[in-house]
Design a protein around this motif. Structure first.
Motif, PDB file in Angstrom:
ATOM      1  N   PRO A 243       5.553   8.991  -9.492  1.00 29.68           N
ATOM      2  CA  PRO A 243       6.095  10.146  -8.770  1.00 29.68           C
ATOM      3  C   PRO A 243       5.840  10.085  -7.262  1.00 29.68           C
ATOM      4  O   PRO A 243       5.129  10.913  -6.688  1.00 29.68           O
ATOM      5  CB  PRO A 243       5.378  11.331  -9.425  1.00 29.68           C
ATOM      6  N   VAL A 244       6.399   9.044  -6.660  1.00 27.31           N
ATOM      7  CA  VAL A 244       6.321   8.824  -5.206  1.00 27.31           C
ATOM      8  C   VAL A 244       7.768   8.831  -4.744  1.00 27.31           C
ATOM      9  O   VAL A 244       8.628   8.301  -5.437  1.00 27.31           O
ATOM     10  CB  VAL A 244       5.663   7.444  -4.939  1.00 27.31           C
ATOM     11  N   TYR A 245       8.054   9.441  -3.602  1.00 26.32           N
ATOM     12  CA  TYR A 245       9.457   9.488  -3.170  1.00 26.32           C
ATOM     13  C   TYR A 245       9.975   8.124  -2.729  1.00 26.32           C
ATOM     14  O   TYR A 245      11.078   7.724  -3.068  1.00 26.32           O
ATOM     15  CB  TYR A 245       9.642  10.484  -2.021  1.00 26.32           C
ATOM     16  N   ARG A 246       9.154   7.446  -1.916  1.00 30.09           N
ATOM     17  CA  ARG A 246       9.711   6.269  -1.273  1.00 30.09           C
ATOM     18  C   ARG A 246       8.647   5.201  -1.042  1.00 30.09           C
ATOM     19  O   ARG A 246       7.505   5.543  -0.749  1.00 30.09           O
ATOM     20  CB  ARG A 246      10.270   6.725   0.085  1.00 30.09           C
ATOM     21  N   ALA A 247       9.015   3.945  -1.157  1.00 34.37           N
ATOM     22  CA  ALA A 247       8.203   2.734  -0.975  1.00 34.37           C
ATOM     23  C   ALA A 247       7.546   2.334  -2.301  1.00 34.37           C
ATOM     24  O   ALA A 247       6.883   3.134  -2.958  1.00 34.37           O
ATOM     25  CB  ALA A 247       7.152   2.862   0.122  1.00 34.37           C
ATOM     26  N   HIS A 248       7.800   1.082  -2.671  1.00 27.33           N
ATOM     27  CA  HIS A 248       7.235   0.526  -3.903  1.00 27.33           C
ATOM     28  C   HIS A 248       5.888  -0.142  -3.594  1.00 27.33           C
ATOM     29  O   HIS A 248       5.722  -0.769  -2.539  1.00 27.33           O
ATOM     30  CB  HIS A 248       8.156  -0.560  -4.478  1.00 27.33           C
ATOM     31  N   SER A 249       4.956  -0.059  -4.548  1.00 28.31           N
ATOM     32  CA  SER A 249       3.668  -0.747  -4.429  1.00 28.31           C
ATOM     33  C   SER A 249       3.556  -1.754  -5.575  1.00 28.31           C
ATOM     34  O   SER A 249       4.117  -1.528  -6.648  1.00 28.31           O
ATOM     35  CB  SER A 249       2.521   0.257  -4.532  1.00 28.31           C
ATOM     36  N   GLU A 250       2.824  -2.831  -5.320  1.00 26.66           N
ATOM     37  CA  GLU A 250       2.688  -3.868  -6.350  1.00 26.66           C
ATOM     38  C   GLU A 250       1.267  -4.418  -6.343  1.00 26.66           C
ATOM     39  O   GLU A 250       0.750  -4.787  -5.280  1.00 26.66           O
ATOM     40  CB  GLU A 250       3.688  -5.012  -6.078  1.00 26.66           C
TER      41      GLU A 250
END
Ligand code: NAP
Length: 343
Positions: A243-250
């Motif tokens: 539930p984050v609006y923007r930007a992917h993390s890996e």
């Protein structure tokens, strides 16, 4: 400087809107600009650099006189990209329609720009999570070959388009106001069953395929092999919507072919164009999606040795998937072609 007639397909969507911002910000050399979407949006007005444009319904003949076609309209690419090519346009496509076609280059300009020259009208932009990952893998791969990658993603809702962004807002409001929560978009609007994303995680992006992997996970495997031109790298992916609006993390775990210390990895990453190392545990400096949103670069931190395996390295990578993971990467491909006189 020569100017080009440009079409943006999917101009009303999350990626299409970013295309518009980028061509304004970067002074992209356009002459005519055509904004295309589905019949639902035909007639809407969008302002670009102070001038109003009317959105048109995308049709096979929309690409007459167009030289550069930036596609972000989803599966309609399959039918419309060949039509645009017939009119002489170069199509840079954000959908997955052509990515694994052996005749279509799959390009991240910092990583494999040489592939662009092989194009026959269509160039594919890789999947957003793949772009963000290969930006961090490439400088390491060029120094010490990579044997194996284990990646888990934390993907923002905007990766599923404008409807998923609204869904997160609506659900958060409903939870806070103690109203019933409606889920109708995620994990995918095309499915019959949906789950709440607000205050939840969904370990399911795109559809399930062989071996109970998702298509998103297999895109990360197959596209990374194609971009790095090395199918020998073992890659295992788990992709999760958060539930984050923007930007992917890996979270990325690597098994390398030889030794590479964390300071050496940091140096390689810091020198690579488009990557910023944000890694200072003592000062609580590490990449986060809120900080990466709206930025062009891919941020890498939490770089540390994985002592559980020979030549192991862990890192945490974050990038704005609407920018570098989609619109910016495509615009950079077009700019590269312009500068190399390939268009
Ligand atoms: N969002 C991301 O982070 C991201 C990252 C990488 C790649 N992508 C890919 O980029 C593409 C667009 O994604 P998005 O997130 O921008 O989706 P989106 O916000 O849902 O927008 C979709 C756009 O496509 C248009 N469209 C839909 N069906 C169409 C049709 N039949 N004919 C013409 N236009 C049509 C829509 O027009 P209307 O307004 O008229 O419906 C809208 O402009 C997808 O292929 C997606 O997989 C997205």
């Amino acid at each position: 400087m020569k100017k080009y007639n440009v079409a943006i397909l999917g101009a009303t969507g999350a990626v299409g809107r970013e295309f518009i911002k980028l061509i304004e910000e970067r002074n992209f050399p356009y002459n005519e600009l055509k904004l295309l979407a589905s019949e639902r949006s035909a007639g809407k007005e969008i302002e670009v650099a102070g001038k109003k444009y009317t959105v048109e319904e995308a049709r096979p003949d929309s690409f007459k006189e167009i030289q550069i076609a930036l596609f972000a309209g989803g599966s309609i690419s399959k039918t419309l990209a060949p039509e645009a090519v017939k009119f002489g346009a170069v199509v840079i496509d954000n959908s997955s329609a052509f990515r694994m076609d052996p005749e279509v280059p799959l390009v991240v300009p910092e990583v494999n720009p040489e592939a662009i020259k092989q194009h026959r009208g269509i160039i594919a932009n890789p999947n957003c999570s793949t772009i963000i990952m290969v930006m961090a893998l490439k400088p390491i791969y060029d120094s010490v070959k990579i044997k194996r990658v284990v990646v888990s993603t934390y993907q923002a809702v905007s990766g599923a388009g404008k409807e998923a962004i609204d869904e997160l807002t609506d659900q958060v409001e409903a939870v806070m106001e103690e109203r019933p929560v409606k889920a109708r978009v995620l994990p995918s609007a095309s499915l019959d069953k949906h789950y709440q994303i607000a205050f939840n995680l969904i370990p399911h992006i795109d559809i399930f395929v062989d071996g109970d992997y998702t298509k998103e996970e297999m895109k990360m495997v197959n596209e990374t092999h194609k971009i790095l031109n090395d199918p020998s790298i073992g890659i295992s992916a788990t992709t999760v919507r958060v539930p984050v609006y923007r930007a992917h993390s890996e979270s990325i775990n690597l098994e390398l072919d030889g030794p590479l210390s964390p300071p050496e990895a940091k140096e390689l990453l810091a020198k690579f164009p488009g990557v910023i190392v944000q890694d200072n545990p003592a000062e609580m400096i590490y990449p986060m999606p809120l900080l990466a949103s709206g930025h062009d670069e891919v941020f890498v931190g939490r770089i540390r040795e994985d002592k559980s395996v020979k030549h192991g390295l862990n890192m945490w990578v974050v990038g704005d998937q609407i920018r570098k993971g989609a619109a910016l990467n495509a615009v950079q491909i077009a700019e590269y072609m312009i500068h190399q006189n390939l268009i």
